[in-house]
Motif scaffolding. Structure first.
Motif, PDB file in Angstrom:
ATOM      1  N   GLN A  46       0.855  -1.183   0.000  1.00 25.36           N
ATOM      2  CA  GLN A  46       0.000   0.000   0.000  1.00 25.36           C
ATOM      3  C   GLN A  46       0.889   1.229   0.000  1.00 25.36           C
ATOM      4  O   GLN A  46       1.858   1.304   0.763  1.00 25.36           O
ATOM      5  N   GLU A  47       0.544   2.187  -0.839  1.00 28.84           N
ATOM      6  CA  GLU A  47       1.319   3.421  -0.885  1.00 28.84           C
ATOM      7  C   GLU A  47       1.115   4.207   0.403  1.00 28.84           C
ATOM      8  O   GLU A  47       0.021   4.245   0.956  1.00 28.84           O
ATOM      9  N   ILE A  48       2.197   4.816   0.855  1.00 31.64           N
ATOM     10  CA  ILE A  48       2.128   5.673   2.030  1.00 31.64           C
ATOM     11  C   ILE A  48       2.589   7.069   1.618  1.00 31.64           C
ATOM     12  O   ILE A  48       3.213   7.243   0.575  1.00 31.64           O
ATOM     13  N   GLN A  49       2.265   8.028   2.437  1.00 29.91           N
ATOM     14  CA  GLN A  49       2.676   9.399   2.147  1.00 29.91           C
ATOM     15  C   GLN A  49       4.200   9.494   2.199  1.00 29.91           C
ATOM     16  O   GLN A  49       4.833   8.945   3.100  1.00 29.91           O
ATOM     17  N   GLN A  50       4.788  10.172   1.220  1.00 29.31           N
ATOM     18  CA  GLN A  50       6.236  10.309   1.195  1.00 29.31           C
ATOM     19  C   GLN A  50       6.727  11.050   2.434  1.00 29.31           C
ATOM     20  O   GLN A  50       6.048  11.920   2.964  1.00 29.31           O
ATOM     21  N   PHE A  51       7.908  10.676   2.883  1.00 24.04           N
ATOM     22  CA  PHE A  51       8.489  11.240   4.093  1.00 24.04           C
ATOM     23  C   PHE A  51       9.991  11.308   3.927  1.00 24.04           C
ATOM     24  O   PHE A  51      10.559  10.725   3.006  1.00 24.04           O
ATOM     25  N   THR A  52      10.630  12.009   4.821  1.00 25.46           N
ATOM     26  CA  THR A  52      12.087  12.077   4.855  1.00 25.46           C
ATOM     27  C   THR A  52      12.566  11.236   6.024  1.00 25.46           C
ATOM     28  O   THR A  52      12.067  11.380   7.139  1.00 25.46           O
ATOM     29  N   LEU A  53      13.518  10.363   5.752  1.00 24.93           N
ATOM     30  CA  LEU A  53      14.083   9.515   6.800  1.00 24.93           C
ATOM     31  C   LEU A  53      15.471  10.018   7.150  1.00 24.93           C
ATOM     32  O   LEU A  53      16.325  10.174   6.276  1.00 24.93           O
ATOM     33  N   ALA A  54      15.680  10.293   8.426  1.00 21.64           N
ATOM     34  CA  ALA A  54      16.995  10.670   8.934  1.00 21.64           C
ATOM     35  C   ALA A  54      17.326   9.711  10.064  1.00 21.64           C
ATOM     36  O   ALA A  54      16.444   9.291  10.811  1.00 21.64           O
ATOM     37  N   ALA A  55      18.583   9.358  10.154  1.00 22.85           N
ATOM     38  CA  ALA A  55      18.994   8.414  11.196  1.00 22.85           C
ATOM     39  C   ALA A  55      20.346   8.811  11.742  1.00 22.85           C
ATOM     40  O   ALA A  55      21.131   9.478  11.070  1.00 22.85           O
ATOM     41  N   ALA A  56      20.605   8.386  12.969  1.00 20.37           N
ATOM     42  CA  ALA A  56      21.892   8.651  13.606  1.00 20.37           C
ATOM     43  C   ALA A  56      22.431   7.354  14.188  1.00 20.37           C
ATOM     44  O   ALA A  56      21.663   6.485  14.609  1.00 20.37           O
ATOM     45  N   THR A  57      23.734   7.243  14.185  1.00 18.42           N
ATOM     46  CA  THR A  57      24.383   6.077  14.768  1.00 18.42           C
ATOM     47  C   THR A  57      25.791   6.443  15.197  1.00 18.42           C
ATOM     48  O   THR A  57      26.403   7.339  14.619  1.00 18.42           O
ATOM     49  N   THR A  58      26.263   5.761  16.198  1.00 16.55           N
ATOM     50  CA  THR A  58      27.662   5.877  16.585  1.00 16.55           C
ATOM     51  C   THR A  58      28.439   4.663  16.096  1.00 16.55           C
ATOM     52  O   THR A  58      29.628   4.541  16.344  1.00 16.55           O
ATOM     53  N   GLU A  59      27.753   3.776  15.388  1.00 12.19           N
ATOM     54  CA  GLU A  59      28.350   2.521  14.934  1.00 12.19           C
ATOM     55  C   GLU A  59      28.144   2.336  13.432  1.00 12.19           C
ATOM     56  O   GLU A  59      27.598   1.341  12.987  1.00 12.19           O
ATOM     57  N   LEU A  60      28.577   3.292  12.637  1.00 13.07           N
ATOM     58  CA  LEU A  60      28.386   3.197  11.191  1.00 13.07           C
ATOM     59  C   LEU A  60      29.051   1.951  10.618  1.00 13.07           C
ATOM     60  O   LEU A  60      28.484   1.273   9.763  1.00 13.07           O
ATOM     61  N   GLY A  61      30.235   1.620  11.113  1.00 10.80           N
ATOM     62  CA  GLY A  61      30.931   0.422  10.637  1.00 10.80           C
ATOM     63  C   GLY A  61      30.119  -0.839  10.856  1.00 10.80           C
ATOM     64  O   GLY A  61      30.120  -1.753  10.028  1.00 10.80           O
ATOM     65  N   GLU A  62      29.410  -0.906  11.957  1.00 10.12           N
ATOM     66  CA  GLU A  62      28.558  -2.060  12.258  1.00 10.12           C
ATOM     67  C   GLU A  62      27.421  -2.183  11.244  1.00 10.12           C
ATOM     68  O   GLU A  62      27.086  -3.273  10.790  1.00 10.12           O
ATOM     69  N   ILE A  63      26.831  -1.057  10.883  1.00  8.33           N
ATOM     70  CA  ILE A  63      25.751  -1.080   9.890  1.00  8.33           C
ATOM     71  C   ILE A  63      26.288  -1.513   8.538  1.00  8.33           C
ATOM     72  O   ILE A  63      25.683  -2.344   7.855  1.00  8.33           O
ATOM     73  N   ILE A  64      27.442  -0.974   8.150  1.00  2.43           N
ATOM     74  CA  ILE A  64      28.029  -1.355   6.863  1.00  2.43           C
ATOM     75  C   ILE A  64      28.353  -2.844   6.853  1.00  2.43           C
ATOM     76  O   ILE A  64      28.120  -3.531   5.856  1.00  2.43           O
ATOM     77  N   LYS A  65      28.863  -3.355   7.965  1.00  2.00           N
ATOM     78  CA  LYS A  65      29.261  -4.757   8.045  1.00  2.00           C
ATOM     79  C   LYS A  65      28.066  -5.712   8.091  1.00  2.00           C
ATOM     80  O   LYS A  65      28.066  -6.745   7.429  1.00  2.00           O
TER      81      LYS A  65
END
Length: 93
Positions: A46-65
């Motif tokens: 189902q289509e939803i209203q467009q939005f902007t997603l922003a996120a923060a992390t102190t573990e960017l390497g963990e997300i990439i891995k």
């Protein structure tokens, strides 16, 4: 963040900004529901209203891995530097 919490927060944005703090702590199943949201603005086909997603992390390497597909879907990645003592003095006043 659980899947239900994420969907609830998304509904509250009403096309605004959804901010996810500590993105690295989000479990894989929850992060995987972000893919169609980020690419097609669809949830359960189902289509939803467009939005902007922003996120923060102190573990960017963990997300990439561990969740490279999630990392790849972010179009702008900013890495902030720690404030210096001089910066903090300027902010204080």
């Amino acid at each position: 963040e659980s899947k239900i919490e994420l969907i609830y927060k998304l509904q509250l944005t009403k096309g605004g900004i959804l901010f996810l703090d500590e993105l690295h702590s989000m479990d894989r199943n929850t992060s995987e529901i972000l893919y169609p949201l980020m690419e097609d603005f669809k949830l359960n086909n189902q289509e939803i209203q467009q939005f902007t997603l922003a996120a923060a992390t102190t573990e960017l390497g963990e997300i990439i891995k561990t969740r490279k597909p999630l990392y790849d879907r972010f179009k702008i990645v900013l890495e902030l530097q720690y404030y210096t003592i001089e910066d903090l003095k300027l902010i204080k006043y």
